[in-house]
Design a protein around this motif. Sequence first.
Motif, PDB file in Angstrom:
ATOM      1  N   LYS A 101       0.836  -1.199   0.000  1.00  0.00           N
ATOM      2  CA  LYS A 101       0.000   0.000   0.000  1.00  0.00           C
ATOM      3  C   LYS A 101       0.872   1.250   0.000  1.00  0.00           C
ATOM      4  O   LYS A 101       1.995   1.250   0.509  1.00  0.00           O
ATOM      5  N   TRP A 127       2.780  -1.352  10.411  1.00  0.00           N
ATOM      6  CA  TRP A 127       2.351  -0.770   9.121  1.00  0.00           C
ATOM      7  C   TRP A 127       1.075  -1.406   8.570  1.00  0.00           C
ATOM      8  O   TRP A 127       0.382  -0.789   7.770  1.00  0.00           O
ATOM      9  N   PHE A 128       0.780  -2.657   8.947  1.00  0.00           N
ATOM     10  CA  PHE A 128      -0.362  -3.368   8.358  1.00  0.00           C
ATOM     11  C   PHE A 128      -1.291  -3.940   9.418  1.00  0.00           C
ATOM     12  O   PHE A 128      -0.837  -4.397  10.470  1.00  0.00           O
ATOM     13  N   LYS A 129      -2.597  -3.913   9.090  1.00  0.00           N
ATOM     14  CA  LYS A 129      -3.584  -4.610   9.908  1.00  0.00           C
ATOM     15  C   LYS A 129      -3.599  -6.077   9.458  1.00  0.00           C
ATOM     16  O   LYS A 129      -3.324  -6.348   8.285  1.00  0.00           O
ATOM     17  N   PRO A 130      -3.953  -7.001  10.371  1.00  0.00           N
ATOM     18  CA  PRO A 130      -3.933  -8.432   9.989  1.00  0.00           C
ATOM     19  C   PRO A 130      -4.740  -8.713   8.728  1.00  0.00           C
ATOM     20  O   PRO A 130      -4.332  -9.529   7.888  1.00  0.00           O
ATOM     21  N   GLU A 131      -5.880  -8.013   8.568  1.00  0.00           N
ATOM     22  CA  GLU A 131      -6.745  -8.298   7.401  1.00  0.00           C
ATOM     23  C   GLU A 131      -6.165  -7.775   6.084  1.00  0.00           C
ATOM     24  O   GLU A 131      -6.682  -8.060   5.011  1.00  0.00           O
ATOM     25  N   GLU A 132      -5.103  -6.966   6.168  1.00  0.00           N
ATOM     26  CA  GLU A 132      -4.453  -6.480   4.939  1.00  0.00           C
ATOM     27  C   GLU A 132      -3.405  -7.462   4.409  1.00  0.00           C
ATOM     28  O   GLU A 132      -2.869  -7.269   3.326  1.00  0.00           O
ATOM     29  N   ASN A 145       3.490  -5.451  11.866  1.00  0.00           N
ATOM     30  CA  ASN A 145       2.339  -5.120  12.714  1.00  0.00           C
ATOM     31  C   ASN A 145       2.102  -3.622  12.842  1.00  0.00           C
ATOM     32  O   ASN A 145       0.968  -3.186  13.028  1.00  0.00           O
TER      33      ASN A 145
END
Length: 137
Positions: free
Chosen positions: A36, A130-135, A128
């Motif tokens: 992203k 920079w990104f959410k688990p669902e991403e 963790n």
Amino acid sequence: MERTFIAIKPDGVQRGLISEIIARFERKGFKLVAIKLVVPSKAFAGKHYHDLKDRPFFNGLCNFLSSGPVLAMVWEGEGVIRYGRKLIGATDPSKSEPGTIRGDLAIVVGRNIIHGSDGPETAKDEINLWFKPEELT
Ligand code: ATP
Ligand code: MG
């Protein structure tokens, strides 16, 4: 499977080096599992580089990372943390080997175009941050 956090910094994005850098990871055989484009706040940049908070260049580094779009990515593959750092090259591009991303594409340490996690713990923490688990795919 092992994962690492890789970011193309604002200078790399602005210079149009996204496809060049992604191609090097893809051609090696690593798998892209999240990507992203984000403009981090200065506070967020400070979290990302919290290990360096006592260094004289910390403030400038955080200003720089938050100065424009950053391409945040997670790459997966056997040995990707260590090998990713190899593809990237030494921190100071004036000392990076030719054939590495920094060696081929950058000149000064304050504009070294790319970040890569330096070990399993930092990889986990940075993914963790920079990104959410669902991403993550
Ligand atoms: P990165 O964490 O960005 O992948 P690195 O792990 O190779 O780089 P670090 O020691 O973690 O190197 O430094 C983080 C960043 O801080 C460097 O990429 C560089 O942009 C900046 N930096 C490091 N040393 C200096 C310096 N002496 N002067 C200015 N900036 C520096
Ligand atoms: Mg580092």
